[in-house]
Design a protein around this motif. Structure first.
Motif, PDB file in Angstrom:
ATOM      1  N   LEU A 376      60.801   0.147  48.513  1.00 34.58           N
ATOM      2  CA  LEU A 376      62.456   0.674  48.298  1.00 34.58           C
ATOM      3  C   LEU A 376      62.624  -0.161  49.541  1.00 34.58           C
ATOM      4  O   LEU A 376      63.833  -0.635  49.439  1.00 34.58           O
ATOM      5  CB  LEU A 376      63.149   1.875  47.444  1.00 34.58           C
ATOM      6  CG  LEU A 376      62.346   1.942  46.622  1.00 34.58           C
ATOM      7  CD1 LEU A 376      63.183   3.803  46.278  1.00 34.58           C
ATOM      8  CD2 LEU A 376      62.895   1.030  45.034  1.00 34.58           C
ATOM      9  N   GLU A 442      67.352  -2.914  45.530  1.00 35.81           N
ATOM     10  CA  GLU A 442      67.325  -1.632  46.021  1.00 35.81           C
ATOM     11  C   GLU A 442      67.247  -1.023  44.714  1.00 35.81           C
ATOM     12  O   GLU A 442      65.792   0.044  44.040  1.00 35.81           O
ATOM     13  CB  GLU A 442      67.682  -0.761  46.765  1.00 35.81           C
ATOM     14  CG  GLU A 442      67.189   0.416  47.279  1.00 35.81           C
ATOM     15  CD  GLU A 442      67.559   1.545  48.101  1.00 35.81           C
ATOM     16  OE1 GLU A 442      67.308   2.906  48.567  1.00 35.81           O
ATOM     17  OE2 GLU A 442      69.279   1.149  48.379  1.00 35.81           O
ATOM     18  N   CYS A 446      63.818  -0.029  41.599  1.00 37.26           N
ATOM     19  CA  CYS A 446      64.052   0.930  41.543  1.00 37.26           C
ATOM     20  C   CYS A 446      63.886   1.255  39.879  1.00 37.26           C
ATOM     21  O   CYS A 446      63.229   1.571  39.202  1.00 37.26           O
ATOM     22  CB  CYS A 446      64.900   2.200  42.242  1.00 37.26           C
ATOM     23  SG  CYS A 446      64.698   3.568  41.492  1.00 37.26           S
TER      24      CYS A 446
END
Length: 720
Positions: A376, A442, A446
């Motif tokens: 991440l 990000e 995810c």
């Protein structure tokens, strides 16, 4: 109303209620009396300070946008062992040829200073306080002052007598020290000495020679950083020390401990520590482990690191035997996994996976936390240049999660709940920060990571609640950004929904999302119309792409691919004629409004294939001998035809995938389609011979094979 005069402004500045209220807040903030401990007051001051500038004293936690890796940092520990107990040097046997002990070994005095350095500061502060008290007593009581002066004169006289008596002894000691040789001189390690030690270890199982090799290996690992132990005379010696020790240390340890490497998966730290010879071998193993960890932090050559990772994987039980050092191993390995080329990254991940799979569950939690945080953190960029490497890292984390799906699903629920909170905040408050967070790599990576995990395990585990939570979140993200600049993000959302639908066997209506993209119409050509474009590498389009032909072609082709995939999942289902009715109506409308002939052909072919499959399923459905209430028979409808994969629509979907692969290769060459057509016309022209400047060699494309490393390359540049 005119401008206020000077007196009116002065009165307002002093007596208005809002000014007085703000002044009271500031005064309470900066002039609060500190408590005895001081800790609670600091926390309250920070909270009040934040509340003052936010316009209210308290604010709900849901409005605070934190990083998405906060889910993994709650229980993640990073206890890195310090080299305070020992410097890693081993005492060598004098009977071993050419052995010399290190000069850099810590003396007891240095150890005492290190241990008591913290206590000395406290003692000095106490002495300063006592001195102040004595000064105050001197001023109050003159008799006490006279007593102190007499005591001081007598103590100085005794000290002078002792120092005079010790002069002769110290001079004699210095004369004897000049005649004696030095403690130990550092040894010049040559290739002949290393070969001799290696032969003694292989032929005679000499433990003293192996200890000398470990000290030489420690010197090689610290080469160029600090001077420890010995001195290496050539790069060939340096290479031989590293290669031999990394290749054979595991076998020597197992031979002395009488354990086999064949049952390494069944090894445990408890069995190793119960071994009768472990206490005598612990210092040797720890020296090897610490030197290898130092090597990972200093070496930058990918071949050396790959070879080291292969050998570390074979010796993992010895690394895990020291819990404080295994944290250093995981930290270095995760860094190499996330930042290196494919070969070294793969070798590093194998070490991480074995640590998570073979040892305690705590190691699994640590490995999952460190890899997810690293993944991440690398996603916090505006543009991803190496999308294939990021996909590789994602697949590695999914494979790691599959080792313990139950624990991973708990992390997935917490992480997706965090994503859902950010989405709810963006919907309710319309904050730019929350909206920007959703349209970021990000956030996307995810969600993508958990979609792949659900798709890989939903058939074998109960992940229905996680499945529906994810589908709801993706649908919200897809409808949140309706503008044309966010079409790549919507295409990713459609791809996620198709992936979840295919893996779970649950129907998810994505046709309306795809058709909205196909209905987008380009007004005209832009100035950068021929630039190659890839929807997989961007989330939000630059403005100059909106009127480009490459943008329309890429979005159109990607949308058709996703729609074809959606139809192919249900092309053999008994309800296919019903679910294709509305999409066919909208596809015909899109065909009417599309002006580009190349895009019209794509839509026309899609309509023909869907209509053909509708007729095929309709005929089979009319001849079905069961009623619609018989769900079991409806689920087994056309299963024989589905297993053959010879239907026209299946063949059509394969052709769509083939064309998508061709376009991907064109983008990999960084050429636009008109440039490729021009290059095809010039293909018949004679080509010039390649020169040396045209040749590009990537070190990661030529890894070490079967643990054999190119030693010539090491000898050439290891000591430069």
């Amino acid at each position: 109303m005119g401008k206020l005069g000077k007196k009116a402004r002065k009165f307002a500045k002093k007596h208005l209620q809002s000014v007085l209220k703000q002044r009271r807040k500031t005064k309470a903030l900066f002039k609060r009396k500190a408590p005895k401990n001081g800790q609670n007051d600091t926390e309250e001051t920070v909270d009040d300070y934040a509340g003052t500038f936010n316009g209210r004293n308290s604010e709900s936690d849901s409005t605070v946008i934190t990083s998405l890796d906060a889910t993994f940092t709650e229980n993640e520990t990073d206890q890195i062992a310090l080299a305070s107990d020992s410097d890693g040097y081993l005492s060598e046997d004098p009977s071993c040829p050419y052995t010399v002990e290190s000069e850099t070994e810590k003396t007891p005095k240095d150890t005492i200073v290190t241990v008591y350095s913290a206590q000395n500061n406290k003692i000095h502060s106490d002495l300063a306080a006592l001195k102040k008290k004595l000064d105050r007593l001197r001023k109050k009581d003159p008799g006490f002052n006279n007593f102190l002066e007499n005591f001081k004169r007598s103590a100085e006289a005794i000290q002078n007598e002792d120092s005079c008596s010790d002069k002769g002894d110290s001079s004699d000691h210095e004369e004897r020290g000049e005649d004696d040789p030095g403690k130990d001189k550092e040894k010049n390690l040559c290739n002949h000495i290393i070969v001799t030690w290696c032969q003694m270890v292989e032929e005679d199982n000499s433990q003293s020679a192996f200890v000398s090799l470990l000290n030489a290996y420690r010197t090689a690992c610290h080469y160029g950083v600090e001077s420890v132990g010995h001195r290496i005379d050539s790069s060939e010696t340096f290479c031989n020390i590293l290669v031999y020790t990394l290749s054979n240390a595991d076998g020597v340890f197992r031979g002395i401990l009488q354990t086999s490497s064949l049952n390494s998966k069944n090894e445990t730290v408890e069995k190793l520590q119960k071994n009768s010879k472990w206490k005598s071998m612990k210092s040797l193993v720890k020296s090897f482990v610490r030197s290898t960890l130092f090597l990972l932090d200093q070496i930058t050559d990918s071949e050396i690191l790959t070879f080291a990772m292969m050998r570390i994987r074979a010796s993992l039980i010895f690394f895990v035997a020291f819990p404080s050092l295994v944290q250093r191993l995981l930290k270095a390995t995760v860094h190499l996994w996330a930042t290196s080329g494919r070969v070294l990254s793969s070798a590093s991940f194998l070490v991480i996976r074995d640590v998570a799979a073979m040892f305690s569950s705590d190691h699994f939690d640590t490995c999952l936390a460190k890899t997810s945080i690293s993944f991440l953190s690398r996603s916090r960029v505006t543009e991803i240049t190496d999308i294939e490497h990021m996909q590789f890292l994602r697949d590695c984390i999914v494979e790691l999660c599959c080792l313990d799906v139950q624990k991973s699903s708990v992390k997935a629920v917490a992480s997706l709940s965090h994503c859902a909170n950010i989405f709810s905040l963006a919907i309710q408050t319309k904050k730019k920060e929350a909206v920007r967070k959703i349209c970021s790599w990000e956030y996307v990576n995810c969600v993508d990571m958990w979609v792949r995990l659900i798709s890989a395990n939903i058939r074998d585990f109960d992940l229905q609640s996680l499945f529906f939570m994810t589908v709801k979140l993706i649908n919200g993200v897809a409808h949140m950004f309706p503008g044309p600049r966010y079409l790549p993000l919507r295409l990713k959302s459609i791809e996620w929904l198709n992936c979840l639908s295919s893996s779970s066997g649950t129907f998810i209506p994505v046709a309306s999302l795809v058709l909205d993209i196909l209905e987008y119409k380009v007004v005209g050509e832009g100035r950068k119309a021929q630039i190659a474009f890839d929807t997989a590498t961007v989330l939000k389009l630059p403005k100059h792409y909106l009127k480009s032909k490459s943008f329309q072609d890429e979005c159109f082709q990607s949308a058709v691919k996703q729609l074809a995939f959606h139809f192919s999942q249900w092309s053999y289902h008994i309800s296919f004629p019903d679910l294709a009715t509305i999409p066919l109506i909208r596809l015909r409308r899109i065909l009417d409004i599309t002006t580009l002939e190349s895009l019209r052909r794509i839509v026309k072919r899609m309509i023909d294939q869907v209509e053909q499959n509708v007729d095929f399923v309709q005929k089979k459905r009319e001849d079905a001998p069961f009623s619609p209430l018989d769900h079991q028979s409806a689920d087994s409808f056309l299963q024989l035809e589905k297993s053959s994969l010879n239907s026209p629509f299946t063949q059509y979907y394969r052709s769509v995938l083939d064309k998508a692969c061709e376009r991907k290769l064109h983008k990999f060459d960084k050429k636009s389609l008109p440039e490729l057509k021009t290059s095809k016309k010039n293909a018949a022209m004679p080509k010039r011979k390649p020169v040396a400047a045209d040749v590009h060699v990537n070190a990661d494309d030529h890894p070490a094979e079967n643990g054999i490393v190119n030693s010539k390359r090491w000898r050439k540049g290891a000591l430069e």
